[in-house]
Write an enzyme that holds these catalytic residues in place. Structure first.
Site, PDB file in Angstrom:
ATOM      1  CG  ASN A  67      -2.112  -0.978   0.968  1.00 29.94           C
ATOM      2  OD1 ASN A  67      -2.224  -1.572  -0.092  1.00 29.94           O
ATOM      3  ND2 ASN A  67      -2.952  -1.149   1.977  1.00 29.94           N
ATOM      4  NE  ARG A  80     -11.997  -1.018  -1.938  1.00 30.75           N
ATOM      5  CZ  ARG A  80     -10.780  -1.529  -1.863  1.00 30.75           C
ATOM      6  NH1 ARG A  80     -10.553  -2.720  -2.292  1.00 30.75           N
ATOM      7  NH2 ARG A  80      -9.802  -0.826  -1.368  1.00 30.75           N
ATOM      8  CG  ASP A 105      -5.983  -3.777   4.379  1.00 31.64           C
ATOM      9  OD1 ASP A 105      -7.173  -3.839   4.024  1.00 31.64           O
ATOM     10  OD2 ASP A 105      -5.138  -3.074   3.789  1.00 31.64           O
TER      11      ASP A 105
HETATM   12  C1  UD1 Z   1      -6.722   1.678   1.161  1.00 34.06           C
HETATM   13  C2  UD1 Z   1      -5.878   0.434   1.085  1.00 34.06           C
HETATM   14  C3  UD1 Z   1      -6.663  -0.773   1.558  1.00 34.06           C
HETATM   15  C4  UD1 Z   1      -7.220  -0.509   2.951  1.00 34.06           C
HETATM   16  C5  UD1 Z   1      -7.985   0.812   2.994  1.00 34.06           C
HETATM   17  C6  UD1 Z   1      -8.442   1.190   4.398  1.00 34.06           C
HETATM   18  C7  UD1 Z   1      -4.354   0.813  -0.745  1.00 34.06           C
HETATM   19  C8  UD1 Z   1      -3.917   0.462  -2.116  1.00 34.06           C
HETATM   20  N1  UD1 Z   1      -5.446   0.224  -0.290  1.00 34.06           N
HETATM   21  O1  UD1 Z   1      -7.834   1.473   0.275  1.00 34.06           O
HETATM   22  O2  UD1 Z   1      -5.798  -1.906   1.585  1.00 34.06           O
HETATM   23  O3  UD1 Z   1      -8.090  -1.566   3.306  1.00 34.06           O
HETATM   24  O4  UD1 Z   1      -7.160   1.871   2.504  1.00 34.06           O
HETATM   25  O5  UD1 Z   1      -7.356   1.251   5.270  1.00 34.06           O
HETATM   26  O6  UD1 Z   1      -3.713   1.584  -0.067  1.00 34.06           O
HETATM   27  N2  UD1 Z   1     -14.972   5.519   0.461  1.00 34.06           N
HETATM   28  C9  UD1 Z   1     -16.063   6.193  -0.071  1.00 34.06           C
HETATM   29  N3  UD1 Z   1     -15.838   7.065  -1.102  1.00 34.06           N
HETATM   30  C10 UD1 Z   1     -14.593   7.283  -1.615  1.00 34.06           C
HETATM   31  C11 UD1 Z   1     -13.487   6.600  -1.058  1.00 34.06           C
HETATM   32  C12 UD1 Z   1     -13.704   5.720  -0.015  1.00 34.06           C
HETATM   33  O7  UD1 Z   1     -17.186   6.013   0.375  1.00 34.06           O
HETATM   34  O8  UD1 Z   1     -14.452   8.073  -2.544  1.00 34.06           O
HETATM   35  C13 UD1 Z   1     -15.190   4.543   1.549  1.00 34.06           C
HETATM   36  C14 UD1 Z   1     -14.836   3.128   1.085  1.00 34.06           C
HETATM   37  O9  UD1 Z   1     -15.918   2.530   0.406  1.00 34.06           O
HETATM   38  C15 UD1 Z   1     -14.534   2.462   2.388  1.00 34.06           C
HETATM   39  C16 UD1 Z   1     -13.871   3.574   3.218  1.00 34.06           C
HETATM   40  O10 UD1 Z   1     -14.275   4.797   2.598  1.00 34.06           O
HETATM   41  O11 UD1 Z   1     -15.711   2.066   3.018  1.00 34.06           O
HETATM   42  C17 UD1 Z   1     -12.360   3.490   3.269  1.00 34.06           C
HETATM   43  O12 UD1 Z   1     -11.833   3.595   1.976  1.00 34.06           O
HETATM   44  P1  UD1 Z   1     -10.388   4.197   1.696  1.00 34.06           P
HETATM   45  O13 UD1 Z   1      -9.768   4.668   2.969  1.00 34.06           O
HETATM   46  O14 UD1 Z   1     -10.506   5.156   0.579  1.00 34.06           O
HETATM   47  O15 UD1 Z   1      -9.614   2.902   1.195  1.00 34.06           O
HETATM   48  P2  UD1 Z   1      -8.758   2.701  -0.130  1.00 34.06           P
HETATM   49  O16 UD1 Z   1      -7.910   3.893  -0.376  1.00 34.06           O
HETATM   50  O17 UD1 Z   1      -9.641   2.212  -1.206  1.00 34.06           O
END
Ligand code: UD1
Length: 416
Positions: free
Chosen positions: A23, A121, A305
């Site tokens: 990550n 997501r 994770d």
């Molecule tokens: C990153 C990590 C992933 C980890 C996650 C949370 C990487 C490549 N991946 O994923 O392994 O599990 O952080 O620690 O670094 N959300 C929304 N709208 C958005 C973006 C996010 O609603 O535009 C929600 C997602 O659906 C989820 C939550 O926010 O429920 C957390 O997502 P986010 O922190 O963005 O995770 P990632 O960046 O996708």
């Protein structure tokens, strides 16, 4: 590579060195697009997500070369091409390219991102924040078209500290005109690492690792040399393996300061730990204690994770535990497989109620996503008898060589 075969039930004994962080390296690969010179990334994990990201970078005119653990990236001829859909469409982290491409080229087209099947997501937080910096985003049937000829610094407050949205804002803000103040930013160590990398390229960033990040845009970023930190999730996986299977495990190069929440839970479970620098020794004198009540939350809380891997360990612990998954919905996909191994788990909404049983038995299992797949390896190593884990390619997205690592820890495993 068809399936993993694990003969479980023997206590562990061995040592592994923790690979570079998945990550951390993925957003850093995106950031490398912004360098006008050559960038060298050391300690890069050899995982399929990195290979996919490199294919995507090539789609934008980047040349990349791997020399062992080192990646050499030249983004000198970057153009606003199209990421190959075979890769970008299945990989969530491709969304991370948006901020970088806009910062460097002023335009981008990205197929809609994919990734693990762990819930909806959405990317609304990314899009909203980038719009606040002047990006025009159009959702087309095949992907997202973005234009931002003159990115402007802005004061942005994220409704939730999304890791990806924080990274995208930082990646655009480093090239925007003026200052950006990002509030309610994610505080994950991978954000700190991305900002450290960008600073090495000439960016001006303050406050990484806190809830408020201040970025002063600069005209140009240059290539640099950077070493990726060890992967806290891989380290945590092997720590939870020790809790489930028992025995003695030593981890080298484990980022212990990032694992405080996990170490606390392991102590409550009765796992003994002794650390010296980044070296950790864990051992379990007998069956672990359950009675754990945990909720996943943004850093420094317990990481989502590692939730599936913790569940696998709690299935065998003594007593009842509750896991509340607050970050992703549908992140209990491995529970069904654990139940077929003899685990007692009851899911209700975001919560999993786990009644620890004395033993699990080997089964034919199917990995459905990356971390859930790792959890099945833990359960199989602790179970009595033979397990076969199909769809192993999910695990290879984030674990460089789980067969090598499990063998080094004394697990009887082979690839069939
Ligand atoms: C990153 C990590 C992933 C980890 C996650 C949370 C990487 C490549 N991946 O994923 O392994 O599990 O952080 O620690 O670094 N959300 C929304 N709208 C958005 C973006 C996010 O609603 O535009 C929600 C997602 O659906 C989820 C939550 O926010 O429920 C957390 O997502 P986010 O922190 O963005 O995770 P990632 O960046 O996708």
């Amino acid at each position: 590579m068809d399936y993993l075969e694990i003969e479980g039930g023997s206590p562990l004994c061995g040592e592994v060195r923790i690979q570079g962080s998945k990550n951390a390296v993925l957003p850093i690969l995106s950031a490398a697009l912004q360098g006008t010179g050559i960038t060298v990334i050391d300690n890069c994990p050899d995982i399929s997500d990195v290979s996919a990201m490199l294919e995507i970078l090539k789609g934008y005119g980047c040349s990349t070369r791997r020399e062992g653990k080192r990646l050499i990236i030249d983004a000198g001829d970057l153009h606003s091409g199209r990421a190959p859909e075979d890769y970008a469409g299945v990989m969530r982290s491709s969304i991370m390219l948006l901020g970088s491409l806009l910062g460097r080229l002023g335009e981008a087209f990205l197929p809609y991102p994919g990734g693990c099947v762990i819930g909806k997501r959405p990317i609304d937080l990314h899009l909203q924040a980038l719009r606040e910096m002047g990006a025009e985003l159009t959702e087309e049937p095949e992907g997202l078209r973005a234009v931002c000829a003159h990115p402007a610094g802005a004061r942005i407050r994220l409704p939730f500290p999304s890791v990806g949205a924080t990274e995208n804002v930082v990646l655009l803000a480093v090239r925007a005109e003026g200052d950006t103040i990002l509030q309610n930013a994610a505080r994950e160590p991978e954000i700190t690492e991305l900002c450290r990398f960008l600073s090495c390229m000439g960016a001006k960033i303050e406050g990484a690792g806190t809830g408020t990040i201040r970025i002063r845009g600069v005209k140009e970023l240059h290539g640099t040399e950077y070493r990726i930190q060890p992967d806290r999730i891989v380290a945590g996986t092997y720590m939870l393996l020790a809790a489930a299977a028992g025995g003695k495990v030593a981890l080298r190069d484990a980022p212990l300061e990032q694992l405080a929440a996990v170490r606390k839970v392991l102590s409550q479970m009765g796992v003994r730990q002794e650390s010296s620098g980044n070296h950790l020794l864990l051992w379990c004198p007998g069956r672990c204690r359950g009675g754990i009540q945990i909720r996943t939350s943004p850093y420094p809380g317990f990481p989502t994770d590692l939730q599936s891997q913790l569940m696998a360990a709690l299935c065998l612990a003594e007593g009842d535990s509750v896991i509340d998954e607050r970050i992703f919905e549908e992140r209990f996909k491995s529970a069904e497989e654990l139940v077929r191994m003899g685990a007692r788990i009851h899911i209700q909404g975001s919560r999993a109620f786990i009644h620890g049983v004395g033993k699990l038995h080997g089964e034919r299992l199917e990995a459905r996503e990356l971390r859930g797949g790792a959890a099945l390896c833990i359960a199989a190593a602790a179970a009595e008898g033979k397990s076969r884990i199909h769809q192993y390619h999910y695990i290879a997205r984030g674990y460089e060589n789980i067969i090598r690592d499990l063998k080094a820890l004394g697990v009887m495993v082979q690839c069939r």
